[in-house]
Design an enzyme around this catalytic site. Structure first.
Site, PDB file in Angstrom:
ATOM      1  N   LYS A  86      -0.714   2.922 -10.497  1.00 52.82           N
ATOM      2  CA  LYS A  86       0.071   3.784 -11.399  1.00 52.82           C
ATOM      3  C   LYS A  86       1.245   4.442 -10.614  1.00 52.82           C
ATOM      4  O   LYS A  86       2.142   4.921 -11.185  1.00 52.82           O
ATOM      5  CB  LYS A  86      -0.763   4.667 -12.356  1.00 52.82           C
ATOM      6  CG  LYS A  86      -1.537   3.986 -13.483  1.00 52.82           C
ATOM      7  CD  LYS A  86      -2.218   4.890 -14.245  1.00 52.82           C
ATOM      8  CE  LYS A  86      -2.915   4.205 -15.412  1.00 52.82           C
ATOM      9  NZ  LYS A  86      -3.545   5.168 -16.342  1.00 52.82           N
ATOM     10  N   LYS A 145      -3.455  -8.382 -16.262  1.00 57.83           N
ATOM     11  CA  LYS A 145      -4.024  -8.076 -17.318  1.00 57.83           C
ATOM     12  C   LYS A 145      -3.084  -7.495 -18.675  1.00 57.83           C
ATOM     13  O   LYS A 145      -2.087  -7.233 -18.202  1.00 57.83           O
ATOM     14  CB  LYS A 145      -5.242  -6.973 -17.165  1.00 57.83           C
ATOM     15  CG  LYS A 145      -4.662  -5.683 -16.923  1.00 57.83           C
ATOM     16  CD  LYS A 145      -5.811  -4.461 -17.052  1.00 57.83           C
ATOM     17  CE  LYS A 145      -5.119  -3.238 -16.988  1.00 57.83           C
ATOM     18  NZ  LYS A 145      -5.668  -2.039 -17.402  1.00 57.83           N
ATOM     19  N   LYS A 150      -0.935  -1.909 -22.139  1.00 54.24           N
ATOM     20  CA  LYS A 150       0.029  -1.010 -22.799  1.00 54.24           C
ATOM     21  C   LYS A 150       1.399  -0.779 -22.267  1.00 54.24           C
ATOM     22  O   LYS A 150       2.214  -0.607 -22.839  1.00 54.24           O
ATOM     23  CB  LYS A 150      -0.722   0.257 -23.020  1.00 54.24           C
ATOM     24  CG  LYS A 150      -1.927   0.355 -23.840  1.00 54.24           C
ATOM     25  CD  LYS A 150      -2.486   1.662 -23.691  1.00 54.24           C
ATOM     26  CE  LYS A 150      -3.714   1.900 -24.676  1.00 54.24           C
ATOM     27  NZ  LYS A 150      -4.413   3.114 -24.335  1.00 54.24           N
TER      28      LYS A 150
HETATM   29  P1  AMP Z   1      -6.735   1.883 -21.787  1.00 56.70           P
HETATM   30  O1  AMP Z   1      -5.736   1.255 -22.531  1.00 56.70           O
HETATM   31  O2  AMP Z   1      -6.546   2.061 -20.231  1.00 56.70           O
HETATM   32  O3  AMP Z   1      -6.797   3.204 -22.323  1.00 56.70           O
HETATM   33  O4  AMP Z   1      -7.946   1.274 -21.757  1.00 56.70           O
HETATM   34  C1  AMP Z   1      -8.924   1.370 -23.111  1.00 56.70           C
HETATM   35  C2  AMP Z   1     -10.013   0.403 -23.055  1.00 56.70           C
HETATM   36  O5  AMP Z   1      -9.551  -1.002 -22.953  1.00 56.70           O
HETATM   37  C3  AMP Z   1     -10.705   0.429 -21.416  1.00 56.70           C
HETATM   38  O6  AMP Z   1     -12.257   0.051 -21.678  1.00 56.70           O
HETATM   39  C4  AMP Z   1     -10.109  -0.882 -20.677  1.00 56.70           C
HETATM   40  O7  AMP Z   1     -11.072  -1.196 -19.877  1.00 56.70           O
HETATM   41  C5  AMP Z   1      -9.833  -1.831 -21.768  1.00 56.70           C
HETATM   42  N1  AMP Z   1      -8.902  -2.593 -21.549  1.00 56.70           N
HETATM   43  C6  AMP Z   1      -7.504  -2.190 -21.186  1.00 56.70           C
HETATM   44  N2  AMP Z   1      -6.874  -3.486 -21.010  1.00 56.70           N
HETATM   45  C7  AMP Z   1      -7.518  -4.488 -21.206  1.00 56.70           C
HETATM   46  C8  AMP Z   1      -7.352  -5.925 -21.110  1.00 56.70           C
HETATM   47  N3  AMP Z   1      -6.222  -6.510 -20.871  1.00 56.70           N
HETATM   48  N4  AMP Z   1      -8.619  -6.700 -21.268  1.00 56.70           N
HETATM   49  C9  AMP Z   1      -9.685  -6.207 -21.732  1.00 56.70           C
HETATM   50  N5  AMP Z   1      -9.704  -4.919 -21.687  1.00 56.70           N
HETATM   51  C10 AMP Z   1      -9.049  -3.965 -21.681  1.00 56.70           C
END
Ligand code: AMP
Ligand code: TRP
Length: 335
Positions: free
Chosen positions: A120, A203, A206
């Site tokens: 980040k 991966k 967002k």
């Molecule tokens: P965040 O978007 O960083 O708040 O992530 C929220 C949840 O989604 C966390 O448990 C992450 O590990 C999961 N997550 C985010 N991106 C992925 C992805 N591409 N594949 C699987 N899990 C994801």
């Protein structure tokens, strides 16, 4: 239900940041697992706005996203009478414990290892990154340790942070006597790391530059179909699940998780058929999942959500306050 059987349930805690567009990677890697687990666990799911502000946020958007994520939880099937859904900043003890852990257990060397900070802060360089971004994992550790959490269901990218929770929890316990439960992580097999549709080496994210990287839970039907049809595949023939076909493997994982068909069923169904047929069906499956979800989201009012979040914050505060008092006493605060 008797108090006894309530207590026997293991506690799970997890969170999502109210930033960007929640996508099918978030759903398949985290939320879907939460929906299944919350039936049998004492579950706490939070919207981590304190984490969100480690990067610049537009205040109006942040408020809107916070409500949106709560609606997505409910629309996905998390029952607010069974699970505690709350906003992180409604529970002041998270910041307090993070500070205490900063001072008593966390080392610079622990945080320097964290890959999320490296990713980040890449653009502006680590010297220009905010201190909050560097300290992000300690706040996450506080989120987890405050609730005597036994299991943390997350996507694979978060495992490093759960390991840190174990390390800091153990350090605190040995320095100040037994205080925190040492948590474990739980990741799902195929959903733990959904890859970008435009690049299967990274991966789904967002914050991806191209909108063709992800399918947002709120994308409309036309957009979903377009994104699936544009998804990268490879130059081989046939629909087979193999490690040397990472882009197709990712699409088959999504297909599997949303249709509940096994991988071999999928391979058999598309024997002798091409990417076009497979992608068209995959788009149908995603549309059939996303459109009803969006209808459920739209049917929930802001007032209903605020009520759920109020109730959640009260319950979370009861537990967090008790734990923070114990911590304050152990480290030598007057009260
Ligand atoms: P965040 O978007 O960083 O708040 O992530 C929220 C949840 O989604 C966390 O448990 C992450 O590990 C999961 N997550 C985010 N991106 C992925 C992805 N591409 N594949 C699987 N899990 C994801
Ligand atoms: N850092 C997590 C993410 O980006 C979100 C999060 C914050 C979290 N606090 C948590 C996840 C506590 C599990 C437990 O996905």
């Amino acid at each position: 239900m008797s108090i006894k059987s309530e207590k026997v349930k293991k506690r799970i805690v997890s969170g999502i940041q109210p930033t960007g567009n929640l996508h099918i990677g978030n759903y398949l890697g985290a939320v879907k697992n939460w929906v299944e687990l919350h039936e049998n666990y004492d579950a706490f799911f939070m919207i981590v706005d304190l984490h969100a502000i480690t990067l610049d946020q537009n205040p109006e958007k942040l408020r809107k996203k916070t409500l949106e994520i709560a609606k997505i939880f409910i629309a996905s099937g998390i029952n607010p009478d069974k699970a505690t859904i709350f906003v992180q900043s409604d529970v002041k003890a998270h910041c307090e414990l993070a500070w205490i852990l900063n001072c008593t257990t966390a080392k610079m060397s622990d945080l320097k290892k964290m890959t999320q900070f490296k990713d980040k802060s890449l653009k502006g360089g680590t010297d220009n990154a905010g201190v909050g971004l560097f300290d992000y994992p300690v706040l996450q550790v506080a989120d987890i340790l405050l609730y005597d959490t036994e299991l943390v269901p997350v996507g694979e990218d978060q495992v490093q942070h759960i390991e840190l929770a174990r390390t800091l929890g153990r350090r605190f316990n040995s320095k100040f006597s037994e205080t925190f439960v040492i948590p474990e992580h739980s990741v799902t097999k195929e959903g733990k790391r959904i890859m970008g549709l435009d690049d299967s080496t990274k991966k789904m994210s967002k914050s991806a530059k191209s909108k063709y990287n992800y399918i947002a839970l709120l994308d409309d039907e036309k957009t979903i179909r377009k994104k699936v049809m544009k998804a990268v595949t490879d130059s081989k023939n046939g629909i087979t699940y193999e490690d040397d076909r990472p882009a197709l493997k990712n699409l088959i994982n999504i297909y599997k998780l949303l249709s509940n068909k096994s991988i071999s069923e999928i391979e058999i169904k598309y024997k002798g058929r091409g990417f076009g047929d497979f992608k068209k069906d995959l788009a149908d499956i995603i549309v059939e999942f996303a459109i009803p979800l969006q209808e459920r989201i739209n049917s929930i009012s802001d007032d209903e959500i605020l009520e759920i979040l109020d109730k959640g914050a009260k319950k979370a505060n009861l537990i967090a306050e008790k734990k923070i008092l114990e911590v304050r006493k152990k480290i030598g605060f007057l009260r």
